[in-house]
Design a protein around this motif. Structure first.
Motif, short mmCIF file in Angstrom:
data_model
loop_
_atom_site.label_atom_id
_atom_site.label_comp_id
_atom_site.label_asym_id
_atom_site.label_seq_id
_atom_site.Cartn_x
_atom_site.Cartn_y
_atom_site.Cartn_z
N HIS A 32 0.85 -1.20 0.00
CA HIS A 32 0.00 0.00 0.00
C HIS A 32 0.88 1.25 0.00
CE1 HIS A 32 -3.99 1.86 1.51
NE2 HIS A 32 -3.31 2.74 0.83
N LEU A 33 1.94 1.23 0.80
CA LEU A 33 2.85 2.38 0.83
C LEU A 33 3.54 2.57 -0.52
CD1 LEU A 33 4.41 1.99 4.38
CD2 LEU A 33 2.85 3.78 3.60
N VAL B 150 3.44 5.93 -2.90
CA VAL B 150 4.64 6.56 -3.48
C VAL B 150 4.44 6.77 -4.97
CG1 VAL B 150 7.09 6.26 -4.00
CG2 VAL B 150 6.25 5.74 -1.72
N GLN B 151 3.93 5.77 -5.66
CA GLN B 151 3.70 5.90 -7.10
C GLN B 151 2.65 6.97 -7.41
OE1 GLN B 151 5.35 4.47 -9.69
NE2 GLN B 151 6.73 3.84 -8.05
N ALA C 243 5.03 10.19 1.14
CA ALA C 243 3.82 9.80 0.40
C ALA C 243 2.65 9.64 1.36
CB ALA C 243 4.06 8.52 -0.37
N LEU C 244 2.88 9.06 2.52
CA LEU C 244 1.82 8.89 3.51
C LEU C 244 1.35 10.24 4.02
CD1 LEU C 244 0.04 7.04 5.18
CD2 LEU C 244 1.92 6.84 6.82
N PHE C 245 2.29 11.15 4.28
CA PHE C 245 1.93 12.50 4.71
C PHE C 245 1.07 13.19 3.66
CE2 PHE C 245 2.80 17.02 4.24
CZ PHE C 245 2.32 17.50 5.44
N LEU C 246 1.48 13.11 2.39
CA LEU C 246 0.73 13.75 1.32
C LEU C 246 -0.68 13.16 1.19
CD1 LEU C 246 3.54 14.06 -1.36
CD2 LEU C 246 2.48 15.93 -0.06
N GLU C 247 -0.81 11.86 1.35
CA GLU C 247 -2.13 11.21 1.27
C GLU C 247 -3.03 11.68 2.40
OE1 GLU C 247 -4.98 8.42 -0.36
OE2 GLU C 247 -3.24 9.46 -1.17
#
Length: 58
Positions: free
Chosen positions: A8-9, A13-14, A32-36
């Motif tokens: 999932h991570l 990232v993609q 990527a997790l922060f942005l999501e």
């Protein structure tokens, strides 16, 4: 958000960092997790503001 698996991570990232030089490192996955999470927080705020505006009739 529930605990995320490695796959999932990688998908996040993609989605958020498609040209990342090192897509599998911890810092890239964290970004990527922060942005999501930031995206969904902003989305939630926008929906709440829209509902408020609709109810008030402006």
């Amino acid at each position: 958000m529930a605990a995320l698996g490695y796959t999932h991570l990688q998908a996040l990232v993609q989605k958020h960092l498609p040209g990342a030089a090192e897509p599998d490192n911890e810092q890239t996955m964290g970004m990527a997790l922060f942005l999501e999470r930031n995206y969904w927080d902003n989305f939630e705020t926008a929906v709440a503001n829209g509902i408020t505006k609709a109810i008030k009739g402006r």
